[in-house]
Scaffold this active site. Structure first.
Site, PDB file in Angstrom:
ATOM      1  N   ASN A   1      -0.686   1.207   5.827  1.00  0.00           N
ATOM      2  CA  ASN A   1       0.304   0.462   5.055  1.00  0.00           C
ATOM      3  C   ASN A   1       0.992  -0.480   6.031  1.00  0.00           C
ATOM      4  OD1 ASN A   1       3.457   1.325   3.392  1.00  0.00           O
ATOM      5  ND2 ASN A   1       2.231  -0.510   3.271  1.00  0.00           N
ATOM      6  N   GLY A   2       0.822  -1.780   5.838  1.00  0.00           N
ATOM      7  CA  GLY A   2       1.451  -2.738   6.739  1.00  0.00           C
ATOM      8  C   GLY A   2       0.637  -4.003   6.846  1.00  0.00           C
TER       9      GLY A   2
ATOM     10  N   TYR B   1      13.833  -2.352  -4.188  1.00  0.00           N
ATOM     11  CA  TYR B   1      12.880  -2.386  -5.294  1.00  0.00           C
ATOM     12  C   TYR B   1      11.651  -1.495  -5.144  1.00  0.00           C
ATOM     13  CZ  TYR B   1       9.129  -4.462  -8.138  1.00  0.00           C
ATOM     14  OH  TYR B   1       8.077  -4.654  -8.980  1.00  0.00           O
TER      15      TYR B   1
ATOM     16  N   GLY C   1       0.678   0.253  -5.203  1.00  0.00           N
ATOM     17  CA  GLY C   1      -0.560  -0.522  -5.203  1.00  0.00           C
ATOM     18  C   GLY C   1      -1.435  -0.140  -6.378  1.00  0.00           C
TER      19      GLY C   1
ATOM     20  N   CYS D   1       0.808  -1.219   0.000  1.00  0.00           N
ATOM     21  CA  CYS D   1       0.000   0.000   0.000  1.00  0.00           C
ATOM     22  C   CYS D   1       0.840   1.266   0.000  1.00  0.00           C
ATOM     23  CB  CYS D   1      -0.861   0.052   1.260  1.00  0.00           C
ATOM     24  SG  CYS D   1      -2.033  -1.275   1.378  1.00  0.00           S
TER      25      CYS D   1
END
Ligand code: SF4
Length: 470
Positions: A120-121, A262, A41, A15
């Site tokens: 986010n997680g 990345y 995302g 996310c």
């Protein structure tokens, strides 16, 4: 169903989050911010704004440019709002109507007013908390772990929002970078390990939160600082104050190294002097040192598997003196394919995306990619290189062998799906069909990244959060 058919064999970020407090153009800023975070995302996007009293939510499956069409967002008013782009590892990750309820930000009416959360997680104890709350008679509107946080805040007996949030976060484990919003307050908070990023920015007096600095740049905001692991930034009309979670400084800082390898956009800043592109060049340089040290191979060219392998290939070439060469040409128009995913096999997908230049007959190439997960795409890429009549095909990865799954918000196969977990080095060389295969060593990666405080669990299997049962 494979919903992102051309990113089928890499780790996927879960996310991106973005928040604006105190700006009249909140909806435009969030749309632009999420557009800059699209790489984090592509499954869905959403926004909730507040116009003093009334919340204005809008969410949808697909890319930001699809979800935030002007006619769909023109009625979203307010000077504060939060947004989210989603790729899921928790909850239903299809694009079905059922999955619509899992799109974020999540919004809940509570005893103290509307409450919205963008996350986010990945929580590691959400199942047990969800069960407890269900047993207590609570209901859930989604299947994502994020709702556990929302429900815990709503149910907290503490008197202020800040204390309710602290109370809720004291009950959860795992990774979280959160933006929490009520009609007159916004809180940006990172878990004490700091697995996932969260940045603090400023634009004409407005406070901005973003997963990455590239999204701050996209709206002309100034990068103030990162939200530190275990830190809460509390934003009201009176300004920004800082508070700490009780665990701050008491657990090892564990920022995800795959942000460096990345995930993060190369132009996003790590600090005022370093961006991710620069770090990836260093990884390539370090890889070259290790290949040279091992010796025994002759190389005519170093080339990348585009785009993510490009900076590491530059670094490799710089350090080794082996000439950089463009070998694979990427078709930039592939994306949501015009052919249904189940009608096209992996090999065709790879061939649609990459094509080798066929003018290097007999030459020896080092092909450089950022990481290897299943190895199935790499095998096809090597076969394509062989078809181009190269003399020798060597492969270098600018990260170590991924042998263990991630439990902190990154989509990885289980161990049986990871090539490096299941095969010896010799078996991988044979499976891929390469003349040699070099993974950057873990000490080499850490040296290239610099500093301490990184999670490397998918290489080592040593997880910083004790219990990983959900
Ligand atoms: S296990 Fe790997 S992918 Fe997951 S947070 Fe740690 S470094 Fe990142």
């Amino acid at each position: 169903m494979d919903t992102t058919p051309f990113d089928f064999d890499g780790l996927r970020e879960e996310c991106g989050v973005f928040g604006v407090f105190g700006h009249p153009e909140t909806i435009q800023l969030i749309s632009l911010g999420l557009f800059a975070l699209q790489h984090r995302g592509q499954e869905g996007a959403g926004i909730v704004t507040f116009d003093g009293e009334t919340p204005h939510p809008h969410r949808g499956h697909g890319l930001v440019s699809d979800v935030f069409q002007p006619e769909k967002t023109k009625d979203l008013r307010g000077s504060l709002g939060i947004g989210h782009v989603r790729y899921s590892t928790s909850g239903n990750n299809s694009t079905s109507d059922d999955a619509y309820r899992n799109l974020q930000p999540l919004f809940l009416e509570t005893a103290f007013g509307g409450l919205a959360v963008a996350h986010n997680g990945n929580l590691t104890n959400s199942d047990s908390i969800r069960k407890r709350l269900l047993d207590e008679g609570k209901g859930f509107i989604s299947t994502v772990d994020t709702e556990v946080i929302l429900q815990l805040i709503a149910a907290s007996k503490e008197s202020t929002l800040v204390e309710k949030v602290k109370d809720a976060l004291s009950q959860i484990t795992g990774s979280y970078s959160l933006i929490i919003m009520t009609k007159d307050m916004m809180i940006g908070v990172r878990d004490p390990f700091g697995f996932r990023p969260l940045k603090h920015g400023e634009l004409n007096g407005a406070t901005i939160f973003s997963s990455e600095t590239c999204a701050l740049d996209s709206i002309g905001a100034k990068f103030v600082d990162e939200v530190a692991p275990g830190e809460m930034l509390i934003v009201t009309k009176d300004g920004v104050t800082v508070d700490d979670l009780p665990q701050k400084g008491k657990v090892p800082i564990s920022g995800c190294v795959f942000e460096h390898i990345y995930f993060a956009r190369p132009d996003s800043l790590i600090d005022s002097k370093t961006d991710f592109h620069a770090v990836r060049i260093k990884m390539g340089q370090q890889l070259a040192k290790e290949v040279i040290q091992a010796g025994g191979i002759h190389l005519d060219y170093a080339a990348s598997v585009p785009d993510s392998g490009i900076p590491a290939a530059y670094g490799f070439s710089e350090e080794s003196g082996v000439k950089y060469q463009t070998f694979f040409i990427r078709n930039h128009y592939v994306g949501r394919t015009f052919i249904a995913p189940d009608q096209i096999n992996r090999e065709k997908k790879v061939r649609m995306k990459f094509n080798p230049r066929r003018i290097f007959k007999g030459e020896s190439f080092m092909l450089i990619d950022d990481s290897m997960v299943r190895g199935t795409t790499s095998k096809i890429i090597v076969a394509m290189a062989r078809e181009a009549d190269l003399g020798e095909v060597h492969m270098g990865l600018s990260s170590p062998m991924i042998k263990h799954p991630c439990h902190f918000g990154i989509d990885t196969p289980d161990e049986l799906g990871l090539i490096a977990h299941n095969m010896s080095h010799e078996e991988m060389v044979k499976f891929l069909g390469v003349d040699s295969l070099t993974f950057l060593s873990l000490p080499g990666l850490v040296k290239a990244i610099g500093g301490n405080g990184h999670c490397t669990s998918c290489f080592t299997g040593d997880y910083p959060v004790g219990s990983l049962g959900k």
